[in-house]
Design an enzyme around this catalytic site. Structure first.
Site, PDB file in Angstrom:
ATOM      1  N   LYS A 215      -7.148  -1.990  -1.917  1.00 40.31           N
ATOM      2  CA  LYS A 215      -6.057  -1.215  -2.516  1.00 40.31           C
ATOM      3  C   LYS A 215      -5.453  -1.945  -3.712  1.00 40.31           C
ATOM      4  O   LYS A 215      -5.224  -1.379  -4.787  1.00 40.31           O
ATOM      5  CB  LYS A 215      -4.990  -0.946  -1.453  1.00 40.31           C
ATOM      6  CG  LYS A 215      -3.696  -0.398  -1.983  1.00 40.31           C
ATOM      7  CD  LYS A 215      -3.880   0.959  -2.625  1.00 40.31           C
ATOM      8  CE  LYS A 215      -2.714   1.318  -3.488  1.00 40.31           C
ATOM      9  NZ  LYS A 215      -2.041   2.504  -3.132  1.00 40.31           N
ATOM     10  N   CYS A 269       3.704   1.606  -8.136  1.00 44.26           N
ATOM     11  CA  CYS A 269       2.469   1.042  -7.602  1.00 44.26           C
ATOM     12  C   CYS A 269       1.778   0.104  -8.576  1.00 44.26           C
ATOM     13  O   CYS A 269       1.614  -1.076  -8.310  1.00 44.26           O
ATOM     14  CB  CYS A 269       1.529   2.187  -7.239  1.00 44.26           C
ATOM     15  SG  CYS A 269       2.382   3.419  -6.249  1.00 44.26           S
TER      16      CYS A 269
HETATM   17  N1  SAJ Z   1      -0.696   5.016 -17.988  1.00 42.97           N
HETATM   18  C1  SAJ Z   1      -0.922   4.665 -19.312  1.00 42.97           C
HETATM   19  N2  SAJ Z   1      -2.150   4.928 -19.844  1.00 42.97           N
HETATM   20  C2  SAJ Z   1      -3.163   5.517 -19.121  1.00 42.97           C
HETATM   21  C3  SAJ Z   1      -2.924   5.841 -17.771  1.00 42.97           C
HETATM   22  C4  SAJ Z   1      -1.696   5.583 -17.226  1.00 42.97           C
HETATM   23  O1  SAJ Z   1      -0.034   4.151 -19.993  1.00 42.97           O
HETATM   24  O2  SAJ Z   1      -4.230   5.722 -19.682  1.00 42.97           O
HETATM   25  C5  SAJ Z   1       0.621   4.750 -17.377  1.00 42.97           C
HETATM   26  C6  SAJ Z   1       1.338   6.007 -16.915  1.00 42.97           C
HETATM   27  O3  SAJ Z   1       2.007   6.619 -17.969  1.00 42.97           O
HETATM   28  C7  SAJ Z   1       2.255   5.466 -15.846  1.00 42.97           C
HETATM   29  C8  SAJ Z   1       1.448   4.315 -15.239  1.00 42.97           C
HETATM   30  O4  SAJ Z   1       0.437   4.017 -16.184  1.00 42.97           O
HETATM   31  O5  SAJ Z   1       3.437   4.936 -16.420  1.00 42.97           O
HETATM   32  C9  SAJ Z   1       0.822   4.612 -13.898  1.00 42.97           C
HETATM   33  O6  SAJ Z   1       0.307   5.944 -13.837  1.00 42.97           O
HETATM   34  P1  SAJ Z   1      -1.060   6.316 -13.123  1.00 42.97           P
HETATM   35  O7  SAJ Z   1      -1.283   7.765 -13.296  1.00 42.97           O
HETATM   36  O8  SAJ Z   1      -2.138   5.438 -13.594  1.00 42.97           O
HETATM   37  O9  SAJ Z   1      -0.859   5.927 -11.590  1.00 42.97           O
HETATM   38  P2  SAJ Z   1       0.276   6.194 -10.453  1.00 42.97           P
HETATM   39  O10 SAJ Z   1       1.181   4.996 -10.428  1.00 42.97           O
HETATM   40  O11 SAJ Z   1       0.889   7.518 -10.542  1.00 42.97           O
HETATM   41  O12 SAJ Z   1      -0.671   6.187  -9.120  1.00 42.97           O
HETATM   42  C10 SAJ Z   1      -1.528   5.075  -8.872  1.00 42.97           C
HETATM   43  C11 SAJ Z   1      -2.957   5.611  -8.563  1.00 42.97           C
HETATM   44  N3  SAJ Z   1      -3.899   4.490  -8.595  1.00 42.97           N
HETATM   45  C12 SAJ Z   1      -5.033   4.540  -9.338  1.00 42.97           C
HETATM   46  O13 SAJ Z   1      -5.301   5.474 -10.053  1.00 42.97           O
HETATM   47  C13 SAJ Z   1      -5.952   3.359  -9.226  1.00 42.97           C
HETATM   48  C14 SAJ Z   1      -2.953   6.289  -7.202  1.00 42.97           C
HETATM   49  O14 SAJ Z   1      -4.282   6.664  -6.834  1.00 42.97           O
HETATM   50  C15 SAJ Z   1      -2.373   5.352  -6.127  1.00 42.97           C
HETATM   51  O15 SAJ Z   1      -2.348   5.977  -4.849  1.00 42.97           O
HETATM   52  C16 SAJ Z   1      -0.964   5.031  -6.527  1.00 42.97           C
HETATM   53  O16 SAJ Z   1      -0.996   4.324  -7.781  1.00 42.97           O
HETATM   54  C17 SAJ Z   1      -0.340   4.180  -5.434  1.00 42.97           C
HETATM   55  O17 SAJ Z   1       0.463   4.719  -4.653  1.00 42.97           O
HETATM   56  O18 SAJ Z   1      -0.699   2.998  -5.294  1.00 42.97           O
END
Ligand code: SAJ
Length: 418
Positions: A215, A269
């Protein structure tokens, strides 16, 4: 008795993970007791309503409560399975804070009986599943636990980290593969049987430490990849290159897939979990630590850009588009956009027009004399400087002609991407 032998499941922690999980298990006909320290959350759930925002969750909870399959309470009661889904934040110095887990399992220990299964779902540092087994054994000397003897302990203990994406939780709970780590192979088998009640995808068995690390690895992988994109955006700014065009061109390579730079990494996360790896292995986790530092420094980079352009106006009107931590949600938790807005307001860089179509009211910490909470249309009419902080779909519909007279800081690449 349910066909898999699970008569009663108790979910401890009714937040973004626990409540959807409780409702989904209840929807499969198993009696579920949800436990939360918040009386407010418990009362709302018992009325068949929800205290968090997640698509389709309201209907699921309403039907589970109406059919009597889901009930909430503040104190654990006897059950066959205990599923722990409480937060694991970090404290000062990026140290994992296991106090919520410890408090939850110590309460569970009191009502445990021979044959029960305890599953930790909370994202946790490596070794935590073993710790919870020993915390429970301290309270229940009359029962045997798998960290003490692997043959036939009275209680089984496993780790099955959640990995659902906020906004798609109900769908992903059922369709994502699950990694299930047991303290013993039998613990894992037993936990797998529970997940097979509602997971349509594969449930893969391993040991608890590998499941914990899996994880943390998933979220660190994403953090490192976002950091790469964010670092590129800072390099390109210096070299006067459009990073969005650059990434698009590089991504034409069949084995390159760069993510999107942004205003920083938010949420509960991805900005937290990599620190658990750094805390366990500080000397080895060099790239993972640096990625965290790069992502955490991105908001300051955006603020510096705003400071610089604001200086060129006598009384600038600065529109900040988006407060949520990511696109098309209303979640402001740990949002870099909120931090940026706070600094711009505190430093009085200009009159601030905040646009966040997914919330009804401006958070108290952003309320000030020089701040107005406006619609997208109003902000585009009034602002001299427009900053994109969240890539909400609605912002993508703005016509280029409306932006011509404005200074744009497109931190999310909404209008500059190709
Ligand atoms: N972000 C960027 N650029 C990108 C992608 C995301 O700046 O290309 C930023 C987003 O704007 C946000 C942050 O990253 O601020 C996180 O967003 P996210 O969509 O990547 O992830 P979370 O935090 O909503 O959910 C993540 C997921 N993990 C992965 O994709 C590996 C989800 O599957 C997990 O269950 C979750 O964390 C968790 O609970 O751990």
């Amino acid at each position: 008795m349910h066909k898999k032998g699970f008569n009663k499941v108790s979910v401890i922690g009714l937040g973004y993970i626990g409540l959807p999980t409780a409702a989904v298990i209840a929807s499969r006909g198993i009696e579920v007791i949800g436990v939360d320290v918040s009386q407010h959350a418990v009362d709302i759930i018992n009325q068949g309503k929800i205290h968090i925002v997640e698509p389709d969750l309201d209907m699921l909870v309403q039907s589970a409560v109406t059919t009597g399959k889901l009930r909430a309470t503040t104190e654990p009661e006897a059950a066959d399975v205990f599923l722990i889904a409480v937060p694991t934040p970090f404290s000062d110095g990026y140290k994992p804070d296991l106090s919520y887990i410890e408090a939850a399992v110590k309460k569970v220990a009191v009502v445990l009986k021979k044959g029960d299964l305890v599953i930790l779902e909370s994202t946790s540092p490596v070794g935590t599943t073993e710790k919870i087994s020993s915390w429970m054994s301290e309270i229940r000397a009359d029962l045997s636990f798998p960290h003490q003897q692997s043959e036939q302990p009275d209680v089984q203990v496993a780790h099955c980290p959640e990995r659902v994406l906020p906004g798609y939780v109900i769908q992903e709970l059922v369709s994502n593969d699950r990694v299930i780590g047991g303290l013993t192979p039998y613990c894992a088998e037993k936990a797998k049987a529970l997940y097979q009640v509602f997971v349509k995808a594969e449930c893969i068995i391993t040991d608890a430490r590998t499941a914990e690390m899996a994880k943390l690895t998933e979220n660190s992988f994403r953090d490192v990849n976002i950091a790469f994109a964010n670092e590129l955006s800072i390099i390109c700014d210096k070299l006067n290159i459009n990073v969005w065009e650059l990434i698009q061109l590089a991504n034409r390579h069949p084995r390159v897939n760069i993510l999107n730079p942004g205003a920083g990494v938010g949420g509960h996360c991805i900005a937290v979990d990599p620190w658990f790896i750094v805390d366990s292995t500080p000397d080895e986790a060099r790239l993972i630590r640096t990625a965290r530092e790069v992502n955490d420094s991105k908001p300051e980079f955006v603020i510096n850009k705003i400071r610089k352009v604001a200086e060129e106006f006598k009384k600038p009107k600065i529109a900040l588009l988006g407060l949520a931590f990511k696109a098309d949600i209303d979640d402001l938790r740990e949002s870099p956009a909120v931090g940026i807005a706070e600094t711009v307001i505190q430093e009085a860089l200009g009159d601030v027009l905040v646009v966040e179509p997914h919330i009804k009211e401006l958070p108290a910490k952003l309320q000030a004399d020089n701040v107005s909470f406006v619609s997208l249309g109003e902000s585009l009419e009034q602002a001299n400087i427009i900053v994109t902080l969240t890539d909400h779909s609605i912002f993508k519909q703005v016509k280029q002609s409306v932006l011509q007279e404005k200074v744009i800081i497109d931190a999310r690449g909404i209008w500059e991407s190709f």
